[in-house]
Design an enzyme around this catalytic site. Structure first.
Site, PDB file in Angstrom:
ATOM      1  N   GLN A 112      -4.894  -1.951   9.454  1.00  0.00           N
ATOM      2  CA  GLN A 112      -4.633  -3.228   8.790  1.00  0.00           C
ATOM      3  C   GLN A 112      -5.175  -4.375   9.652  1.00  0.00           C
ATOM      4  O   GLN A 112      -4.841  -4.505  10.817  1.00  0.00           O
ATOM      5  CB  GLN A 112      -3.115  -3.384   8.571  1.00  0.00           C
ATOM      6  CG  GLN A 112      -2.718  -4.616   7.781  1.00  0.00           C
ATOM      7  CD  GLN A 112      -3.209  -4.566   6.337  1.00  0.00           C
ATOM      8  OE1 GLN A 112      -3.142  -3.540   5.677  1.00  0.00           O
ATOM      9  NE2 GLN A 112      -3.742  -5.694   5.859  1.00  0.00           N
ATOM     10  N   ASP A 158     -11.813   1.969   3.849  1.00  0.00           N
ATOM     11  CA  ASP A 158     -12.034   0.524   3.768  1.00  0.00           C
ATOM     12  C   ASP A 158     -13.523   0.194   3.639  1.00  0.00           C
ATOM     13  O   ASP A 158     -13.885  -0.927   3.283  1.00  0.00           O
ATOM     14  CB  ASP A 158     -11.456  -0.175   5.016  1.00  0.00           C
ATOM     15  CG  ASP A 158     -10.136  -0.880   4.718  1.00  0.00           C
ATOM     16  OD1 ASP A 158      -9.843  -1.097   3.529  1.00  0.00           O
ATOM     17  OD2 ASP A 158      -9.418  -1.226   5.669  1.00  0.00           O
ATOM     18  N   LYS A 168       0.838  -1.205   0.000  1.00  0.00           N
ATOM     19  CA  LYS A 168       0.000   0.000   0.000  1.00  0.00           C
ATOM     20  C   LYS A 168       0.874   1.257   0.000  1.00  0.00           C
ATOM     21  O   LYS A 168       0.563   2.241  -0.676  1.00  0.00           O
ATOM     22  CB  LYS A 168      -0.945  -0.023   1.213  1.00  0.00           C
ATOM     23  CG  LYS A 168      -2.052  -1.067   1.058  1.00  0.00           C
ATOM     24  CD  LYS A 168      -2.812  -1.372   2.345  1.00  0.00           C
ATOM     25  CE  LYS A 168      -3.780  -2.541   2.111  1.00  0.00           C
ATOM     26  NZ  LYS A 168      -4.446  -3.002   3.340  1.00  0.00           N
TER      27      LYS A 168
END
Lengths: 362, 362
Positions: free
Chosen positions: A165, A188, A121
């Site tokens: 994460q 997300d 990322k």
């Protein structure tokens, strides 16, 4: 077997993708050019049993040819094309505002696969010009420490997307931590309000979760007509299976959701024109589970020890790949299929969020 | 044909339903006694493919006997039992607090079926002791007028549940109006945050939409093991199909969603152990659509002109009833099936909301 496979590369981008620099006050062309996924609201058709037969656009399902040469869906190449278009928009934003989109990532603990994902990322963000801010916490950190960091990012106007994460260490409450993320920066898309608006016709979430969005984008880039197709989703997790099944329904697929309590799951998967699997069980899906000509999207990425690979492990998908290539019409590899698309969709969501913050969207 | 049917009446309520008046400070036994539906959180099992084979509780599906005598599921009787237990709790609340739960309903326009539904809700509320406040608006009212009325109910501490009778006249924006209802009083459960938390494992909505909850309650009252069963939902509306498919998944059914764009829907419905239909198309479901022994829940209620009936119309279900009784093991009639359960669940949601307001829940 491998020699028969024909990688699909999005070589010819359609005409609708053209650089079109526009004045922010009329900046409609900023939106929905980077990816093929249309606005969900534009998909909202009347679910009327009588009118359906008249909807030729949505009932004409392409017939599959009889002989199959399985194609590897090159997620890496398709994601690269998307990233290149994001780079262009980030640069336009910088010219217009003097600022760039910002993405904050929180990584907790020492999981090697999580570290790899975060590294990817970071690299992808830097490539497209998105500012990346990483905060790490040790395995034994407290919920309070993580939430404090999230609150700071919520208030920071240079940050447009925040993600934690996953998975988290077991002692941390996932939903408590995720709920700390401001809805406007939840790139997300895991906030229940995002999931609710994703599920409901007539509504549109601020963000669509990255992996499901990446799967749909792969299908659209391949030219797959989703409407009316039988789609089977394996797994019903909050982060993949659930939002993916909701998204496929918004695209008018006939969706079945298979999970650990399903009896004889292969009987259901054998009916799938589109099979998306997110079970996290290496090689669960054998050739006998597939309908000839099915399109198979493998979201499974189970890390297994491999001393010969760079980071000491490699990722294994849910699908027994070589078997599946003999039956499916197209299949994503692991790695190099859904993974790069997830990262590209994260960048896309961050870009869209920054455009909202900079008032560059309609 | 009709003479072979055996009505199921919930004659023997299980032992766990006992009047148990308790001190409000330890009032756990107030909750989940009125209906069989457990807390959704209690249903959250790990969706692990390897452990599933060990879950004997969730993989032991009862085999169906070979000869079928279709049973009419008597929703009226089951709902009556639930209302009687609600009456008892309302009376306990009145003793404890001097107050009763309050339900506000807004009815717009002159639809005869909507008027009937509101009349039924009024009668049921009065029967159980819930205070019912009806506000009517003419067909040509404005969104602003309706939203103002909703805001007043939001602020009124004597009102614990608010609902707007759907469908609305076409000129009114349904989601705009429903969004005016405070989340804490959204007893219909249509707020996207309610739908999101209903969808997501590890979360629990404040309210589960009444019709889907009523369908699940019917199945539970019949002793149907939902986990592991093949369930097919016809229709994906925000108010029935969608939340029902989410709720069946929370109960670990393997769910397929059939809709107007589904090709050959009967191929999918024929695999259903549990078929719930909310298409709104009279007699859509023929005997050939059903798996022998299936349990059929008919949510369809299409009003058709009938000068001989009391209000000039009668309701027709989605299922060709007489045909279905020759194939299904149990079926809900229309009327007298799901309808009374919807009303009972509305009262239940209002009661639960009042208990939260009066701080009588854990």
């Amino acid at each position: 077997m491998m020699k028969r496979m024909v990688p699909i590369v999005a070589a010819l981008w359609p005409i609708w993708f053209r650089k079109s620099f526009v004045n922010p006050s009329t900046s409609r062309s900023f939106s929905n050019q980077i990816i093929k996924s249309p606005s969900l609201l534009s998909l909202d058709l009347a679910d009327s049993w009588f009118s359906s037969s008249k909807h030729s656009d949505h009932s004409s399902i392409q017939e599959c040819p009889k002989k199959w040469i399985s194609k590897i869906i090159d997620g890496t190449a398709i994601a690269e094309g998307i990233r290149s278009r994001i780079t262009s928009e980030v640069s336009q934003i910088k010219e217009l505002t003097g600022q760039v989109p910002g993405l904050a990532v929180i990584l907790i603990g020492q999981r090697r696969d999580s570290q790899t994902y975060v590294r990817k990322k970071l690299a992808a963000s830097e490539e497209v010009g998105i500012r990346f801010k990483l905060t790490t916490f040790p395995e034994n950190c407290t919920e309070c420490e993580v939430c404090n960091a999230l609150c700071k990012f919520n208030e920071d106007p240079s940050i447009h997307g925040i993600l934690v994460q996953l998975p988290l260490p077991q002692h941390l409450d996932e939903s408590k931590i995720l709920n700390c993320i401001s809805l406007e920066k939840d790139v997300d898309g895991f906030h229940p309000l995002n999931i609710g608006t994703l599920a409901m016709q007539g509504m549109e979430p601020l963000f669509i979760p990255c992996t499901p969005k990446g799967c749909i984008e792969l299908l659209l880039q391949l030219g797959v007509e989703i409407s009316g197709k039988r789609a089977v989703v394996i797994g019903k997790s909050n982060i993949v299976g659930l939002p993916l099944s909701l998204l496929l329904q918004r695209h008018h697929a006939t969706v079945s959701i298979v999970h650990a309590f399903t009896k004889n799951p292969e009987e259901i998967t054998r009916e799938a024109d589109i099979l998306v699997t997110a079970a996290g069980v290496p090689n669960l899906i054998r050739d006998s589970w597939l309908k000839p000509g099915a399109i198979v999207i493998d979201v499974g990425t189970t890390p297994v020890e491999d001393p010969s690979s760079e980071h000491g492990y490699r990722l294994i998908g849910d699908v027994c790949f070589e078997e599946a290539t003999r039956v499916a019409s197209a299949i994503t590899p692991v790695p190099g299929g859904v993974g790069p698309m997830t990262v590209a969709m994260l960048l896309y969501n961050t870009l869209e969020s920054s455009k909202r913050a900079f008032k560059l969207t309609k």
